[in-house]
Structures are given as structure tokens and as C-alpha cells.
Design a protein around this motif. Sequence first.
Motif, mmCIF file in Angstrom:
data_model
loop_
_atom_site.group_PDB
_atom_site.id
_atom_site.type_symbol
_atom_site.label_atom_id
_atom_site.label_comp_id
_atom_site.label_asym_id
_atom_site.label_seq_id
_atom_site.Cartn_x
_atom_site.Cartn_y
_atom_site.Cartn_z
ATOM 1 N N PRO A 261 0.965 -1.372 -0.089
ATOM 2 C CA PRO A 261 0.013 -0.126 -0.047
ATOM 3 C C PRO A 261 0.797 1.307 0.035
ATOM 4 C CG PRO A 261 -0.987 -1.514 1.490
ATOM 5 C CD PRO A 261 0.396 -2.165 0.951
ATOM 6 N N PRO A 262 1.934 1.380 0.766
ATOM 7 C CA PRO A 262 2.562 2.587 0.742
ATOM 8 C C PRO A 262 3.280 2.844 -0.578
ATOM 9 C CG PRO A 262 3.179 1.463 2.569
ATOM 10 C CD PRO A 262 2.379 0.567 1.810
ATOM 11 N N ALA A 263 3.509 1.917 -1.404
ATOM 12 C CA ALA A 263 4.287 2.124 -2.769
ATOM 13 C C ALA A 263 3.049 2.542 -3.830
ATOM 14 C CB ALA A 263 4.469 1.063 -3.334
ATOM 15 N N LEU A 264 1.584 2.580 -3.635
ATOM 16 C CA LEU A 264 0.696 3.187 -4.388
ATOM 17 C C LEU A 264 0.520 4.545 -4.505
ATOM 18 C CD1 LEU A 264 -1.531 0.095 -4.094
ATOM 19 C CD2 LEU A 264 0.056 0.288 -5.486
ATOM 20 N N GLN A 265 -0.314 5.158 -5.364
ATOM 21 C CA GLN A 265 -0.732 6.400 -5.685
ATOM 22 C C GLN A 265 -1.442 6.927 -4.058
ATOM 23 O OE1 GLN A 265 -2.331 8.204 -9.234
ATOM 24 N NE2 GLN A 265 -2.537 5.831 -9.880
ATOM 25 N N HIS A 266 -2.386 6.131 -3.767
ATOM 26 C CA HIS A 266 -3.156 6.555 -2.647
ATOM 27 C C HIS A 266 -3.232 5.612 -1.515
ATOM 28 C CE1 HIS A 266 -4.757 9.330 -5.474
ATOM 29 N NE2 HIS A 266 -4.975 8.391 -6.355
ATOM 30 N N ILE A 310 -5.869 -3.347 -3.996
ATOM 31 C CA ILE A 310 -7.349 -2.617 -4.121
ATOM 32 C C ILE A 310 -7.250 -1.054 -3.539
ATOM 33 C CG2 ILE A 310 -8.423 -4.805 -4.004
ATOM 34 C CD1 ILE A 310 -9.553 -4.049 -1.594
ATOM 35 N N TYR A 311 -8.241 -0.364 -3.946
ATOM 36 C CA TYR A 311 -8.613 0.989 -3.336
ATOM 37 C C TYR A 311 -9.906 0.519 -2.493
ATOM 38 C CZ TYR A 311 -4.935 3.575 -5.520
ATOM 39 O OH TYR A 311 -3.494 3.967 -5.826
ATOM 40 N N ILE A 312 -10.038 0.657 -1.184
ATOM 41 C CA ILE A 312 -11.101 0.347 -0.473
ATOM 42 C C ILE A 312 -12.068 1.413 -0.706
ATOM 43 C CG2 ILE A 312 -9.712 -1.422 0.983
ATOM 44 C CD1 ILE A 312 -9.840 0.927 3.057
#
Length: 590
Positions: A261-266, A310-312
Motif C-alpha cells: 500500500p505505501p508504494a501506491l498512488q493513494h 485494491i482501493y477500499i
Amino acid sequence: MPEESGDIQSRLPSALRQNEPLAMKSSLAVRSPEEFLELSQGILRSASGSPSRIEFLREVSRLLLEFSGADELEIGHYDGDIRYLWRATRESRHPYDFALLHGSDDPEGIASAFPGGLEKLCRIVLAPAQSKASGFLTAGGSLWTDDVRHLPPALLPESLPTLRSGKSIRSLAIFPFLYTERNRGIVLIASGQPRLVAVEQIALHEGVVQILGLASAHRRAQWALGERVKELSCLYEIAQIVDKPEWTRAEKLQRIIDLLPPALQHPDVAAARIDLDHATYLTSMYRAGRYREQTSIIVKGRKRGTLEIIYIEGKPEHAEGPFLKEEAALIAEVARQVAGIIEREEAEETKIRLELQVRRADRLATLGQLAAGVAHELNEPLGGVLGFAQLAKKSLGDTPQLEKDLDKIIKTALHGRDIVQKLLIFSRQMPPSKGRVDLSHVASEVLSFFEARCKKEGIIIVRRLGEELPGIVADPGQISELIMNLVVNALQAMPQGGTLTVEISRRETSVVLGIEDTGAGMSEETKRQIFDPFFTTKDVGQGTGLGLSIVHGIVTAHGGSISVTSAVGKGTRFEVGLPIANGTLEPGES
């Protein structure tokens, strides 16, 4: 006015010079060059710090609307591989609107997204070559008017454009910008009032719009660099995890999934999941979400699981995705790393399994190679058995002698059986029959068998058998054999006499048996081989080399440990640690 009317008209396109009232009746206050410079600097500052595209457009819109006094601002942009239309208005109910444009990669296709009759005007600005030939545009390629209705017939749209409020547009300006072939677009400002742009400052406005293109490219480069740094940092951390042999597979996979998750855009609304071999690893925030990216985990050509990000929560401002091509490449690489972990673990398990098989095969081979030596050990007692049996047959009438001969037969047969039992212990075919054992008591009994021999050979026995030591769970017969073999080994190392020290003490969760001699000692090379089956430094016929390998087998079967320290000419010390009984015997023990 800072410039003469003739100079102004000479810079306007001929089609607009003919409409002199439109071009010359602007009473808008002229902005100073310093104000244009400040606006340009503000636009450049808004691109600093790697803001998202939406944050950047909001700030730029605020600056341009305040500076120009326009009612509405629209930006059509072909930015790399993304085309979008951005609209900003002074209306507080819905000040911003963002839409991704799909279809052809032709930058001129941006014009089709402009509503309210503006498409035709935007196409003219985006395709300036033919328009310049007709004299419709400024030297900078812009189109400007104080009243759309007064445009030359060739420029009039099919339907008069309106603002989002429904009011007709009186004045507007459309400025193109081109930074690179993949970073180009147009900026449109419009007002329901006349005189939006001072005609003598059109060139300065055009310069500001070019600065916007530069700032946009700078923002995108900074943002892309930040995203790549996050992705590379993630892969670096994963590489560190892969190289931690002390971590279990479950620990490695959980740490890897937490890095995604910290490596993604959001990262604030991102989650990740690994499904592998009927096991699942989740980030703490994981739950079903609208946007997802998934890839398979392939191990040796076979699908073993999946990796999913995923984006929750929905991100309505997903100008960059929702998932970037680089992020798809990232999870594909992470899936390969996970597959690599599985392959290495399974290869190591296979290696260990093969090593065990090789050891078993080597043990059998060793036994086969030294069968002659074992036969020698058995032939002599068996020869005695046969000889005394024959004598017994001839002396049936002599009962006392027959009884004596039979006793020798029994003793010799027991000796042969003892050798066979040693081989069985080495091959682990005789499971221990465990019970609670007092190690000090067993050691005392064993030493009693050697007192006469030690006295005869000038060896002093030093006993340091601790009192009230906890018991161990062990096979008493095998523990007796273990102590006996170590004592015999120590006595054989002191042919000229010396001191045999036997110590028993407690050390943390073990009872430790120490047997030390003051004999010849061992070299480092000898120490490395002493537990190998049939390795011996004794002369032929003086030993089979099974003693210490049997000791090692007994210690291993009891879950203990054995170590040796030795120095040539000073002696040797063996230490055996055996686990303390915890008060409850294991199943099958007595």
C-alpha cells in the motif's frame, strides 16, 4: 495606453483588425509586467512538491480566475498518455469538474470535449496552420474577442457558446500551449462581460499559458519520480526480506504484503492481499473495494495463488489511473519475488530431503564396506561357539565340564549379540524406551564397573556428581551405554595413567554430563571426524570405530546435544546436555 493604436493593430490578425470596435474598445485596466511575472511564478510554485494533477489544476485555476476576472476557465490537455478536460468556475456550488477523455490519441481530439459551441473555435486554435493562412489568429496562435457574436463568419460557431450558468459568453480568449508533442493543449477563459483581456497584453497572456505547459510537465516529472521512488523502495525492502533465512514463509509474505500500500498512488485507502496454497495474507485495512489490480503467482509454470491490490474507497479524482502501468508492473514483479521465495524454499526442502537420502545411502554403503570388519568381530566369538559346542558334544558324560563349556558358549553368544545391537543403534532401528532417569545414579553404577581397571592402570577417578538434580526422560540402557562408551574412550586415551573426571550439573533446561581425561588429546582434523561411523585412530583389531557414532546417535534420539574440546598432549572433554523432564512424559513413554 502604453502602445500606439497602430502598433497594436499591426500585431492583430487581419480578420480582427477589420472589426476595430472589438479590438480597440477595451477599457480593462492594464496589468503590469510585474503582475504577469508574479502570476507565472505562482503557477510554477503550484507545480512544486509533487502535487496530484487535481491539486495542481485547482491552484492554477484559482490563480488564473483571480488574475483575469473571468467567469469560467477550461483546460483541455494532452498530457503524456492521458487526455482530460478541466473546467473551473466562480460558482460555489460546483466550482470544479474533471473528465478523462477517451478515444483517439490525436491531441486535436481534445476540442470535441468543449461544450456550448466552443468546439469549432478550439479546433481552429489546435490546428493553427490553416487558420493562420486565413489571418484568423494572433502571431502566438491565440483567438481573442470581446463578443463572440461579432466574430468573422468563418469563425462563428454553429451555436453561440454559453457559460455553465446558462449566460451567453460575451468575451473569451483561447490560448494554445505546446511544451512537447505529448504535452500540449489549450486554455480557454470566458466571461459574460466584455473586455476580458486587454488587447495590448495578449502576448503576455500567451506567455503565461506557455508557463502553464512548462509547470504541467514539471509537475508530472516530479510526481512520476516520487511514484518511482516509492516503487523502487518497495522492491528494495522486499529484496531485504527475501534474504532473511531466519524468517518463516508466513512472516516473509506478511511483511511483503504490508509494503505494497505505501508504494501506491493513494496509500491512505490502499490495501493488498496474497492468496497462496490455501493460505491468505492481508493488510490490516483490507476489505472489498471498487478498484482492483490482480496478477497470478506462478511457480515453475503452475499457478499457485494470486496477488491483489485494491482501493477500499473510490477516488473520484483518479486522473492517473486508478492504477498506473508502473503499479501493474510493480505487482507483477512482487508476484515473481513471491514465486522466487517459494521456489527457493522448496528447492531447499528438496535439498535437505536428498541429503537425508544420501546420508542413509552412505550409512548403508559404509556398513557394506566394513562388513568384513564386522564379520571379523563376529567370526571369533562364533568360532568359539562352534568349538565349545563340539567339545560339549564329546563330553556329554562329564557334567561339570559340560556346564562350564556351556557357560562359555552363553558368554560368547552374548558378546556377539552386543555387537549386533551396536549396529542397530547406529542405524536407528531400535527406538528408545524412555522413562524418568536419575543421571547421577546411572553414572555412579557405570563407574563402579571400571574401578578395578582404573586402579590397575594408574588412573584416578574424580566424581563430581551433583545432588538433587532434576531427572531426565531417557532410555536407561542407552544412557548407560553412552556413559560407558565415553569412559572407555577416555581410558584408552590414557595408557600411561592419568585422571578421569566425571561431572554432572544443571545448566538452564538441561542436565549436563561432562567426562574429561588427561590423555593424548586430538588434532582439529581428528575432532571433525570422531562422530563418523567406523572412524578410529586405534590399531586394527582394537576397535570398530562405532563407539562415538553410537554416542551421537543416542544423544540425538534423546533431543540432546554433544560437544568436544581437546588439545594435543593435554586431554579431551566431552559434554552431553540432555533435556530436563518437564513432569509429563511424552506419549509412548513410561
